[in-house]
Design a protein around this motif. Structure first.
Motif, PDB file in Angstrom:
ATOM      1  N   TYR A   3      12.708  20.196  -8.503  1.00  0.00           N
ATOM      2  CA  TYR A   3      13.479  19.740  -7.225  1.00  0.00           C
ATOM      3  C   TYR A   3      12.834  20.559  -6.269  1.00  0.00           C
ATOM      4  O   TYR A   3      12.310  20.211  -5.067  1.00  0.00           O
ATOM      5  N   ILE A   4      12.862  21.908  -6.366  1.00  0.00           N
ATOM      6  CA  ILE A   4      12.183  22.734  -5.407  1.00  0.00           C
ATOM      7  C   ILE A   4      10.755  22.399  -5.249  1.00  0.00           C
ATOM      8  O   ILE A   4      10.486  22.432  -3.999  1.00  0.00           O
ATOM      9  N   PHE A  11       8.413  19.257   2.415  1.00  0.00           N
ATOM     10  CA  PHE A  11       8.572  19.975   3.543  1.00  0.00           C
ATOM     11  C   PHE A  11       7.304  20.536   4.592  1.00  0.00           C
ATOM     12  O   PHE A  11       6.968  20.549   5.639  1.00  0.00           O
ATOM     13  N   LEU A  12       6.227  20.698   3.247  1.00  0.00           N
ATOM     14  CA  LEU A  12       4.876  21.118   3.981  1.00  0.00           C
ATOM     15  C   LEU A  12       4.379  20.209   4.750  1.00  0.00           C
ATOM     16  O   LEU A  12       3.644  20.185   5.846  1.00  0.00           O
ATOM     17  N   VAL A  13       4.501  18.943   4.456  1.00  0.00           N
ATOM     18  CA  VAL A  13       4.146  17.645   5.241  1.00  0.00           C
ATOM     19  C   VAL A  13       5.034  17.289   6.484  1.00  0.00           C
ATOM     20  O   VAL A  13       4.444  16.910   7.550  1.00  0.00           O
ATOM     21  N   GLU A  14       6.196  17.452   6.274  1.00  0.00           N
ATOM     22  CA  GLU A  14       7.197  16.471   7.327  1.00  0.00           C
ATOM     23  C   GLU A  14       7.896  17.697   8.024  1.00  0.00           C
ATOM     24  O   GLU A  14       8.291  17.430   9.113  1.00  0.00           O
ATOM     25  N   GLY A  15       8.001  18.905   7.602  1.00  0.00           N
ATOM     26  CA  GLY A  15       8.524  19.957   8.540  1.00  0.00           C
ATOM     27  C   GLY A  15       9.940  20.229   8.293  1.00  0.00           C
ATOM     28  O   GLY A  15      10.541  19.689   7.072  1.00  0.00           O
ATOM     29  N   TYR A  16      10.568  21.110   8.859  1.00  0.00           N
ATOM     30  CA  TYR A  16      12.063  21.329   8.540  1.00  0.00           C
ATOM     31  C   TYR A  16      13.069  20.166   8.593  1.00  0.00           C
ATOM     32  O   TYR A  16      14.256  20.424   7.980  1.00  0.00           O
ATOM     33  N   LYS A  17      12.762  19.092   9.353  1.00  0.00           N
ATOM     34  CA  LYS A  17      13.540  17.996   9.096  1.00  0.00           C
ATOM     35  C   LYS A  17      13.890  17.570   7.798  1.00  0.00           C
ATOM     36  O   LYS A  17      15.155  17.157   7.553  1.00  0.00           O
ATOM     37  N   VAL A  18      13.086  17.563   6.883  1.00  0.00           N
ATOM     38  CA  VAL A  18      13.294  17.348   5.338  1.00  0.00           C
ATOM     39  C   VAL A  18      14.437  18.129   4.826  1.00  0.00           C
ATOM     40  O   VAL A  18      15.143  17.646   4.033  1.00  0.00           O
ATOM     41  N   LEU A  19      14.638  19.111   5.107  1.00  0.00           N
ATOM     42  CA  LEU A  19      15.717  20.167   4.591  1.00  0.00           C
ATOM     43  C   LEU A  19      17.125  19.853   4.967  1.00  0.00           C
ATOM     44  O   LEU A  19      17.757  19.816   4.176  1.00  0.00           O
ATOM     45  N   TYR A  20      17.017  19.206   6.189  1.00  0.00           N
ATOM     46  CA  TYR A  20      18.532  18.842   6.640  1.00  0.00           C
ATOM     47  C   TYR A  20      18.754  17.430   5.822  1.00  0.00           C
ATOM     48  O   TYR A  20      19.715  17.204   5.554  1.00  0.00           O
ATOM     49  N   ARG A  21      17.713  16.783   5.793  1.00  0.00           N
ATOM     50  CA  ARG A  21      17.785  15.352   4.989  1.00  0.00           C
ATOM     51  C   ARG A  21      18.114  15.724   3.586  1.00  0.00           C
ATOM     52  O   ARG A  21      19.306  14.928   3.117  1.00  0.00           O
ATOM     53  N   VAL A  22      17.757  16.691   2.895  1.00  0.00           N
ATOM     54  CA  VAL A  22      17.907  16.780   1.478  1.00  0.00           C
ATOM     55  C   VAL A  22      19.311  17.366   1.276  1.00  0.00           C
ATOM     56  O   VAL A  22      19.846  16.986   0.552  1.00  0.00           O
ATOM     57  N   ALA A  23      19.397  18.294   2.341  1.00  0.00           N
ATOM     58  CA  ALA A  23      21.237  19.098   2.418  1.00  0.00           C
ATOM     59  C   ALA A  23      22.089  17.850   2.221  1.00  0.00           C
ATOM     60  O   ALA A  23      23.147  17.782   1.724  1.00  0.00           O
ATOM     61  N   PHE A  69      15.371  10.307   2.863  1.00  0.00           N
ATOM     62  CA  PHE A  69      14.621   9.549   3.965  1.00  0.00           C
ATOM     63  C   PHE A  69      15.460   8.277   4.243  1.00  0.00           C
ATOM     64  O   PHE A  69      15.060   7.556   5.023  1.00  0.00           O
ATOM     65  N   ALA A  70      16.184   8.021   3.522  1.00  0.00           N
ATOM     66  CA  ALA A  70      17.207   6.637   3.866  1.00  0.00           C
ATOM     67  C   ALA A  70      18.110   7.041   4.985  1.00  0.00           C
ATOM     68  O   ALA A  70      18.780   6.140   5.665  1.00  0.00           O
ATOM     69  N   ILE A  79      18.818  17.739  15.558  1.00  0.00           N
ATOM     70  CA  ILE A  79      18.926  18.595  14.276  1.00  0.00           C
ATOM     71  C   ILE A  79      19.162  19.965  15.245  1.00  0.00           C
ATOM     72  O   ILE A  79      19.818  20.985  14.580  1.00  0.00           O
ATOM     73  N   GLN A  80      18.387  20.152  16.276  1.00  0.00           N
ATOM     74  CA  GLN A  80      18.701  21.468  17.038  1.00  0.00           C
ATOM     75  C   GLN A  80      20.024  21.466  17.476  1.00  0.00           C
ATOM     76  O   GLN A  80      20.709  22.679  17.235  1.00  0.00           O
ATOM     77  N   LEU A  81      20.778  20.655  17.764  1.00  0.00           N
ATOM     78  CA  LEU A  81      22.114  20.637  18.131  1.00  0.00           C
ATOM     79  C   LEU A  81      22.972  20.871  16.889  1.00  0.00           C
ATOM     80  O   LEU A  81      23.782  21.579  17.029  1.00  0.00           O
TER      81      LEU A  81
END
Length: 107
Positions: A3-4, A11-23, A69-70, A79-81
């Protein structure tokens, strides 16, 4: 570990947005699996940790990323907010959020 590796790869491709999505996908999966069941411990935090520890029993890495990603309408501004709101909530509880800068080694 799978999973990690998968999340880090995205994350390397999409950036930090993916971390919020996965969470959020993890929380949705937790809610779906645990719906209607009593808590295992006195702390929701401990129950979520236990769920994540055994997440392979509930959702595959591919399915987790599909769920992540759904989640739509998740802009950088939103995300910043969310991040600022989380930091404010932590500060109100007396928890400071400071990132230490890494000093470069002297030559």
């Amino acid at each position: 570990m799978v999973y990690i590796a998968r999340v880090f790869d995205v994350f390397l491709v999409e950036g930090y947005k993916v971390l919020y999505r996965v969470a959020l996908a993890i929380l949705k999966s937790f809610h779906k699996v645990r719906a209607g069941q009593p808590m295992e411990s006195d702390s929701i935090q401990q129950d979520i940790r236990a769920f994540v520890r055994d997440i392979a029993k509930s959702v595959s890495p591919e399915r987790l990323l599909e769920k992540a990603f759904a989640i739509r309408l998740f802009s950088r501004k939103e995300i910043q907010l969310l991040q600022m709101a989380n930091e404010k909530a932590l500060q109100q509880k007396g928890i400071t959020v400071k990132q230490k800068s890494v000093a470069s080694p002297k030559r």
